[in-house]
Design an enzyme around this catalytic site. Sequence first.
Site, PDB file in Angstrom:
ATOM      1  N   ASP A 302       0.835  -1.220   0.000  1.00 52.93           N
ATOM      2  CA  ASP A 302       0.000   0.000   0.000  1.00 52.93           C
ATOM      3  C   ASP A 302       0.856   1.251   0.000  1.00 52.93           C
ATOM      4  O   ASP A 302       1.984   1.260   0.500  1.00 52.93           O
ATOM      5  CB  ASP A 302      -0.923   0.004   1.227  1.00 52.93           C
ATOM      6  CG  ASP A 302      -0.141   0.038   2.530  1.00 52.93           C
ATOM      7  OD1 ASP A 302      -0.411   0.908   3.369  1.00 52.93           O
ATOM      8  OD2 ASP A 302       0.772  -0.804   2.680  1.00 52.93           O
ATOM      9  N   GLU A 303       0.302   2.310  -0.592  1.00 50.59           N
ATOM     10  CA  GLU A 303       0.851   3.672  -0.494  1.00 50.59           C
ATOM     11  C   GLU A 303       2.334   3.743  -0.811  1.00 50.59           C
ATOM     12  O   GLU A 303       3.096   4.415  -0.120  1.00 50.59           O
ATOM     13  CB  GLU A 303       0.566   4.230   0.905  1.00 50.59           C
ATOM     14  CG  GLU A 303      -0.929   4.321   1.199  1.00 50.59           C
ATOM     15  CD  GLU A 303      -1.232   4.899   2.568  1.00 50.59           C
ATOM     16  OE1 GLU A 303      -2.051   5.830   2.628  1.00 50.59           O
ATOM     17  OE2 GLU A 303      -0.650   4.420   3.554  1.00 50.59           O
TER      18      GLU A 303
HETATM   19  N1  IFG Z   1      -3.943   3.908   5.533  1.00 49.65           N
HETATM   20  C1  IFG Z   1      -2.682   3.169   5.653  1.00 49.65           C
HETATM   21  C2  IFG Z   1      -2.420   2.565   7.021  1.00 49.65           C
HETATM   22  C3  IFG Z   1      -2.895   3.455   8.168  1.00 49.65           C
HETATM   23  C4  IFG Z   1      -4.354   3.821   7.948  1.00 49.65           C
HETATM   24  C5  IFG Z   1      -4.915   4.548   9.159  1.00 49.65           C
HETATM   25  C6  IFG Z   1      -3.799   1.246   4.623  1.00 49.65           C
HETATM   26  C7  IFG Z   1      -3.709   0.032   3.754  1.00 49.65           C
HETATM   27  C8  IFG Z   1      -4.448   4.645   6.693  1.00 49.65           C
HETATM   28  N2  IFG Z   1      -2.703   2.049   4.689  1.00 49.65           N
HETATM   29  O1  IFG Z   1      -4.816   1.477   5.251  1.00 49.65           O
HETATM   30  O2  IFG Z   1      -1.025   2.348   7.174  1.00 49.65           O
HETATM   31  O3  IFG Z   1      -2.087   4.610   8.288  1.00 49.65           O
HETATM   32  O4  IFG Z   1      -6.314   4.656   9.092  1.00 49.65           O
END
Ligand code: IFG
Length: 484
Positions: A302-303
């Site tokens: 992710d990200e």
């Molecule tokens: N998104 C990030 C997480 C976390 C989350 C907090 C995903 C897959 C926001 N990635 O969710 O690491 O920071 O709500």
Amino acid sequence: MTPIPRPLVFQPAAGAFDLSADPAITVSPAAPAVAAVADFLAERLRPATGYALPVRPATAEADSPAIALALTPAGGAPDDESYRLDVTAAGVRAGAPAPAGLFYAVQTLRQLLPPAIESATPQPGPWPLPAGHISDGPRFAWRGLMLDVARHFFAPDDVKRVIDLAAAYKLNRLHLHLSDDQGWRIEIASWPDLARVGGQTAAGGGPGGFYTQAQYADLVAYAAARHVTVVPEIDMPGHSNAALAAYPELNADGQARPPYTGIEVGFSSLAIDREITYRFIEDVIGELAALTPGDYLHIGGDEALATAREEYLRFIARVEAIVNAHGKRAVGWEEIAQGRLAATTIAQHWASGHAVAAAAQGAKVILSPAPRVYLDMKYDAATPLGLQWAGFVPVRAAYDWEPATHLPGVDEAALLGVEAALWSETLTTLDDVTTMLLPRLPGVAEVAWSAPGRDWDDFRRRLAAHAPRWERMGLAFRREALEG
Ligand code: IFG
């Protein structure tokens, strides 16, 4: 009161079986897996009742009152989680094709007894088990909870309490988010500084921590005894600052990163073009696979905002192959579906819009829609803990949605199931964790287990009756959310 998750068939009858008959708990066959469920049941019932509740093999005697646990019909598929439960004034009979079903019959039995049954100390009783017939089984095979132990570390005993709670509501997957920018939480023998350096701190700068391999194995065994499969996640190539702080050679510029204690995302990346990165991944996946009897290893994905798209796709393909080479199925956040996935790979939907692409190429999907099951979201504006980037998630939001139609282009055939996610940027204690899980987690568990056609008003009434159970279990929960 109808249990949570609502059973497939629930037919109450007149009368009750009273535990004061001090029944035996009988098992047939007297196989270890069946005896383990019987022992689990005895351990739940003995403290509050004070009864002996001896566990013994079933015999032909029909006269003695008993709670009979039986594997029937024989030869059921090992992954069959269904069960039948019959209670009459004369006794209790639970039957299931496999041990998991007997375990779930026991979770249902607990809820048919008064809340005081969950007390750790003797209570006056009485202990009526209402008569009736239940036949039950889950809608989805993947019924999960993700616990982020990377932003903040949670000791093994705290994780065990979370496993107890998840299992009580028939969840069967615990996804442990073991690494991120702020922490690396699992000892890797061949790369010791991952834990020694990467495990030293946490979001907010507090003490970190990590699981030794023995502690991780103990958590896996504890979960397995409750029919919960542990799914470990090593998030990569992004969300990797803790590893980048431990080993300079994992950084594209060869410089170790300083430890990170903030809560920003998207700034880190393993050095995609260095071969040492793939030796690192091979070693980490190899050690983790050896410690993980479950079929799944989660590779994150992710990200990865600091990784060029083409490099990211090549990276994911190589990591997926490493996971498969160790006999495991890869799970990844839905971004991985931008590339061609192996047929066994699973995409986890959260909020980044790639689940349709995953389903379109035939991949299985786990639904973790942030506006529904990200339980680190505040319940409402008054909630002290949690974030709110995906909006508030009151109890009804977590319950009142339908997975089969939630994402157009991702229909029921593509769904493995549902998983709640608890990110820990703002959570540091077990009370923090359970206050965000309760009362919302039972709702997600019912979405994952029960048949379509659920009703919020019916659920809300059943849920209110569980607050005394959580009190008896000694769990903190957000009482205000029950009025919502
Ligand atoms: N998104 C990030 C997480 C976390 C989350 C907090 C995903 C897959 C926001 N990635 O969710 O690491 O920071 O709500």
